[in-house]
Write a protein that holds these residues in place. Sequence first.
Motif, PDB file in Angstrom:
ATOM      1  N   VAL A   1       0.877  -1.166   0.000  1.00  0.00           N
ATOM      2  CA  VAL A   1       0.000   0.000   0.000  1.00  0.00           C
ATOM      3  C   VAL A   1       0.919   1.221   0.000  1.00  0.00           C
ATOM      4  O   VAL A   1       1.777   1.358   0.874  1.00  0.00           O
ATOM      5  CB  VAL A   1      -0.944   0.027   1.218  1.00  0.00           C
TER       6      VAL A   1
ATOM      7  N   SER B   1      -9.238 -10.241  -0.691  1.00  0.00           N
ATOM      8  CA  SER B   1      -9.923  -8.970  -0.940  1.00  0.00           C
ATOM      9  C   SER B   1     -10.231  -8.264   0.380  1.00  0.00           C
ATOM     10  O   SER B   1     -10.049  -7.046   0.505  1.00  0.00           O
ATOM     11  CB  SER B   1     -11.200  -9.220  -1.735  1.00  0.00           C
ATOM     12  N   ALA B   2     -10.685  -9.009   1.365  1.00  0.00           N
ATOM     13  CA  ALA B   2     -10.984  -8.423   2.674  1.00  0.00           C
ATOM     14  C   ALA B   2      -9.702  -7.891   3.321  1.00  0.00           C
ATOM     15  O   ALA B   2      -9.705  -6.808   3.924  1.00  0.00           O
ATOM     16  CB  ALA B   2     -11.647  -9.454   3.578  1.00  0.00           C
ATOM     17  N   TYR B   3      -8.604  -8.636   3.202  1.00  0.00           N
ATOM     18  CA  TYR B   3      -7.323  -8.165   3.730  1.00  0.00           C
ATOM     19  C   TYR B   3      -6.920  -6.855   3.069  1.00  0.00           C
ATOM     20  O   TYR B   3      -6.509  -5.905   3.733  1.00  0.00           O
ATOM     21  CB  TYR B   3      -6.220  -9.204   3.494  1.00  0.00           C
ATOM     22  N   ARG B   4      -7.014  -6.787   1.733  1.00  0.00           N
ATOM     23  CA  ARG B   4      -6.653  -5.565   1.001  1.00  0.00           C
ATOM     24  C   ARG B   4      -7.463  -4.371   1.504  1.00  0.00           C
ATOM     25  O   ARG B   4      -6.919  -3.304   1.770  1.00  0.00           O
ATOM     26  CB  ARG B   4      -6.904  -5.745  -0.498  1.00  0.00           C
ATOM     27  N   GLU B   5      -8.780  -4.563   1.604  1.00  0.00           N
ATOM     28  CA  GLU B   5      -9.656  -3.476   2.071  1.00  0.00           C
ATOM     29  C   GLU B   5      -9.273  -3.032   3.477  1.00  0.00           C
ATOM     30  O   GLU B   5      -9.224  -1.843   3.768  1.00  0.00           O
ATOM     31  CB  GLU B   5     -11.113  -3.922   2.052  1.00  0.00           C
ATOM     32  N   SER B   6      -9.021  -3.981   4.355  1.00  0.00           N
ATOM     33  CA  SER B   6      -8.645  -3.667   5.727  1.00  0.00           C
ATOM     34  C   SER B   6      -7.325  -2.889   5.769  1.00  0.00           C
ATOM     35  O   SER B   6      -7.175  -1.938   6.543  1.00  0.00           O
ATOM     36  CB  SER B   6      -8.516  -4.960   6.531  1.00  0.00           C
ATOM     37  N   ASP B   7      -6.377  -3.266   4.921  1.00  0.00           N
ATOM     38  CA  ASP B   7      -5.070  -2.614   4.910  1.00  0.00           C
ATOM     39  C   ASP B   7      -5.153  -1.193   4.363  1.00  0.00           C
ATOM     40  O   ASP B   7      -4.520  -0.275   4.889  1.00  0.00           O
ATOM     41  CB  ASP B   7      -4.071  -3.453   4.126  1.00  0.00           C
ATOM     42  N   VAL B   8      -5.947  -1.002   3.331  1.00  0.00           N
ATOM     43  CA  VAL B   8      -6.166   0.350   2.796  1.00  0.00           C
ATOM     44  C   VAL B   8      -6.852   1.197   3.859  1.00  0.00           C
ATOM     45  O   VAL B   8      -6.525   2.372   4.051  1.00  0.00           O
ATOM     46  CB  VAL B   8      -6.975   0.296   1.476  1.00  0.00           C
ATOM     47  N   ASP B   9      -7.792   0.604   4.589  1.00  0.00           N
ATOM     48  CA  ASP B   9      -8.469   1.316   5.663  1.00  0.00           C
ATOM     49  C   ASP B   9      -7.497   1.662   6.790  1.00  0.00           C
ATOM     50  O   ASP B   9      -7.584   2.739   7.383  1.00  0.00           O
ATOM     51  CB  ASP B   9      -9.648   0.495   6.188  1.00  0.00           C
TER      52      ASP B   9
ATOM     53  N   ARG C   1      -5.795   4.703   5.723  1.00  0.00           N
ATOM     54  CA  ARG C   1      -6.725   5.846   5.820  1.00  0.00           C
ATOM     55  C   ARG C   1      -6.806   6.332   7.266  1.00  0.00           C
ATOM     56  O   ARG C   1      -6.728   7.539   7.535  1.00  0.00           O
ATOM     57  CB  ARG C   1      -8.114   5.445   5.325  1.00  0.00           C
TER      58      ARG C   1
END
Length: 156
Positions: A7, A133-141, A144
């Motif tokens: 990221v 996909s859930a890991y990616r979203e969590s990491d981007v979050d 943020r």
Amino acid sequence: MRFEHLVEINDPLNPLIPSLTREQVWSGLMLRVDEPTVFLPGLERCEILSRTADQVERRLHFGGVQVRDTVTFSPLEWVRFESSANAEHAGGRLTIRLEQPDPLRLYLRFTYETTLPDGGAADGVQVSEFVKSAYRESDVDTVRIIRVLSAGGRPH
């Protein structure tokens, strides 16, 4: 299953994204150790069981499920979250590394190692792809939230 991705924190070609220092990002990662409820939806509370200079033992409460983990770290370099498998939790390891290929660019490398199988389909669906996909979203979050905290705000 092993899964790894980057990221980007600082992009010198995009002036609309404020740059963060390595120290600001590290502060955010340490908050994820001490106050994980800010970062993990569904986590009701966290008990710090023990702490040394480079390790924290925790008990995480997700409703009726409790997960015990060990967090180890090397300041400004990496943090690793490890949990053992139990009846309610697959167990695994997440390592987050700060990477700075030059003074203007900064990345977080997330590496997951779990007891989940890497391939295979359940009812024709690649379960591992949903998890990734859930890991990616969590990491981007996570990034943020670190940005919000670095700007002096509190995440919602």
